[in-house]
Design a protein around this motif. Structure first.
Motif, short mmCIF file in Angstrom:
data_model
loop_
_atom_site.label_atom_id
_atom_site.label_comp_id
_atom_site.label_asym_id
_atom_site.label_seq_id
_atom_site.Cartn_x
_atom_site.Cartn_y
_atom_site.Cartn_z
N LEU A 166 -2.04 -25.71 -5.50
CA LEU A 166 -1.65 -24.38 -5.93
C LEU A 166 -1.94 -24.22 -7.41
O LEU A 166 -1.54 -25.06 -8.22
CB LEU A 166 -0.16 -24.15 -5.66
CG LEU A 166 0.25 -24.15 -4.20
CD1 LEU A 166 1.75 -24.03 -4.06
CD2 LEU A 166 -0.44 -23.03 -3.43
N LEU A 167 -2.63 -23.15 -7.77
CA LEU A 167 -3.03 -22.90 -9.14
C LEU A 167 -2.18 -21.80 -9.77
O LEU A 167 -1.78 -20.85 -9.09
CB LEU A 167 -4.50 -22.47 -9.19
CG LEU A 167 -5.51 -23.40 -8.52
CD1 LEU A 167 -6.88 -22.74 -8.49
CD2 LEU A 167 -5.56 -24.73 -9.23
N VAL A 200 -1.83 -18.61 -12.48
CA VAL A 200 -2.76 -17.52 -12.85
C VAL A 200 -3.66 -17.94 -14.02
O VAL A 200 -4.87 -17.72 -13.96
CB VAL A 200 -2.01 -16.20 -13.11
CG1 VAL A 200 -2.93 -15.16 -13.73
CG2 VAL A 200 -1.42 -15.68 -11.81
N PRO A 201 -3.12 -18.58 -15.08
CA PRO A 201 -4.03 -19.03 -16.15
C PRO A 201 -5.11 -20.02 -15.66
O PRO A 201 -6.25 -19.98 -16.15
CB PRO A 201 -3.10 -19.69 -17.16
CG PRO A 201 -1.80 -18.98 -16.96
CD PRO A 201 -1.72 -18.74 -15.47
N GLU A 202 -4.77 -20.87 -14.70
CA GLU A 202 -5.77 -21.79 -14.15
C GLU A 202 -6.85 -21.03 -13.38
O GLU A 202 -8.04 -21.35 -13.47
CB GLU A 202 -5.10 -22.83 -13.25
CG GLU A 202 -4.28 -23.84 -14.02
CD GLU A 202 -3.42 -24.72 -13.13
OE1 GLU A 202 -3.11 -25.84 -13.58
OE2 GLU A 202 -3.04 -24.31 -12.01
N VAL A 203 -6.45 -20.01 -12.63
CA VAL A 203 -7.41 -19.17 -11.92
C VAL A 203 -8.29 -18.42 -12.92
O VAL A 203 -9.51 -18.32 -12.74
CB VAL A 203 -6.70 -18.18 -10.96
CG1 VAL A 203 -7.69 -17.22 -10.32
CG2 VAL A 203 -5.91 -18.93 -9.90
N MET A 204 -7.66 -17.91 -13.97
CA MET A 204 -8.42 -17.22 -15.02
C MET A 204 -9.51 -18.13 -15.58
O MET A 204 -10.66 -17.71 -15.76
CB MET A 204 -7.48 -16.79 -16.16
CG MET A 204 -6.52 -15.69 -15.79
SD MET A 204 -5.18 -15.47 -16.99
CE MET A 204 -6.07 -15.30 -18.53
N ALA A 205 -9.15 -19.39 -15.84
CA ALA A 205 -10.11 -20.34 -16.40
C ALA A 205 -11.22 -20.66 -15.39
O ALA A 205 -12.40 -20.71 -15.76
CB ALA A 205 -9.40 -21.63 -16.82
N ARG A 206 -10.86 -20.85 -14.13
CA ARG A 206 -11.87 -21.20 -13.11
C ARG A 206 -12.84 -20.06 -12.87
O ARG A 206 -14.03 -20.30 -12.68
CB ARG A 206 -11.20 -21.60 -11.80
CG ARG A 206 -10.54 -22.95 -11.88
CD ARG A 206 -10.13 -23.44 -10.52
NE ARG A 206 -9.40 -24.70 -10.66
CZ ARG A 206 -9.18 -25.53 -9.68
NH1 ARG A 206 -9.61 -25.26 -8.48
NH2 ARG A 206 -8.51 -26.65 -9.89
N LEU A 207 -12.33 -18.83 -12.85
CA LEU A 207 -13.19 -17.68 -12.58
C LEU A 207 -13.75 -17.04 -13.85
O LEU A 207 -14.58 -16.14 -13.77
CB LEU A 207 -12.42 -16.63 -11.77
CG LEU A 207 -11.96 -17.06 -10.37
CD1 LEU A 207 -11.17 -15.94 -9.71
CD2 LEU A 207 -13.15 -17.46 -9.52
N LYS A 208 -13.26 -17.50 -15.00
CA LYS A 208 -13.65 -16.93 -16.29
C LYS A 208 -13.42 -15.42 -16.31
O LYS A 208 -14.29 -14.63 -16.67
CB LYS A 208 -15.10 -17.29 -16.63
CG LYS A 208 -15.26 -18.80 -16.80
CD LYS A 208 -16.65 -19.17 -17.16
CE LYS A 208 -16.84 -20.64 -17.41
NZ LYS A 208 -16.08 -21.59 -16.65
N THR A 232 -5.94 -14.32 -2.33
CA THR A 232 -4.66 -14.63 -1.70
C THR A 232 -3.75 -15.37 -2.67
O THR A 232 -4.22 -16.23 -3.42
CB THR A 232 -4.89 -15.51 -0.46
OG1 THR A 232 -5.77 -14.82 0.42
CG2 THR A 232 -3.59 -15.82 0.26
N SER A 233 -2.47 -15.02 -2.66
CA SER A 233 -1.51 -15.73 -3.50
C SER A 233 -0.17 -15.79 -2.80
O SER A 233 0.07 -15.07 -1.83
CB SER A 233 -1.36 -15.04 -4.86
OG SER A 233 -0.68 -13.81 -4.71
N PRO A 287 -3.59 -20.53 -3.94
CA PRO A 287 -4.15 -21.75 -3.36
C PRO A 287 -5.60 -21.94 -3.82
O PRO A 287 -6.37 -20.97 -3.90
CB PRO A 287 -4.10 -21.49 -1.85
CG PRO A 287 -3.08 -20.41 -1.68
CD PRO A 287 -3.16 -19.58 -2.93
N ALA A 288 -5.96 -23.18 -4.13
CA ALA A 288 -7.32 -23.46 -4.59
C ALA A 288 -8.35 -23.01 -3.56
O ALA A 288 -9.42 -22.50 -3.92
CB ALA A 288 -7.47 -24.95 -4.90
N VAL A 289 -8.01 -23.15 -2.28
CA VAL A 289 -8.94 -22.72 -1.23
C VAL A 289 -9.17 -21.21 -1.29
O VAL A 289 -10.27 -20.73 -0.98
CB VAL A 289 -8.45 -23.18 0.16
CG1 VAL A 289 -7.19 -22.45 0.58
CG2 VAL A 289 -9.54 -23.02 1.20
N ALA A 290 -8.18 -20.43 -1.74
CA ALA A 290 -8.35 -18.98 -1.87
C ALA A 290 -9.36 -18.64 -2.96
O ALA A 290 -10.13 -17.69 -2.82
CB ALA A 290 -7.01 -18.31 -2.16
#
Length: 62
Positions: free
Chosen positions: A8-9, A11-19, A35-36, A46-49
């Protein structure tokens, strides 16, 4: 045991991954393109999302 697919990520981690910026990530969550889940007061993705979102975006671009 938690695997990488169960990760589970934040929001800041998702921001970094997707830039992407915070508001864009929350817009993707709000429009259900990403999905969240909510754990207490915390939003987790979820990382899979994230991987599914990228695959869908690639498919739309093709």
């Amino acid at each position: 045991m938690m695997t990488a697919t169960d990760e589970l990520l934040t929001v800041p981690e998702v921001m970094a991954r997707l830039k992407l910026g915070r508001s864009t990530v929350y817009d993707l969550i709000r429009t259900r393109r990403l999905t969240s889940i909510t754990v207490g007061r915390a939003r987790r993705v979820p990382a899979v999302a994230v991987r599914d979102f990228i695959a869908d975006a690639i498919g739309e671009a093709a």
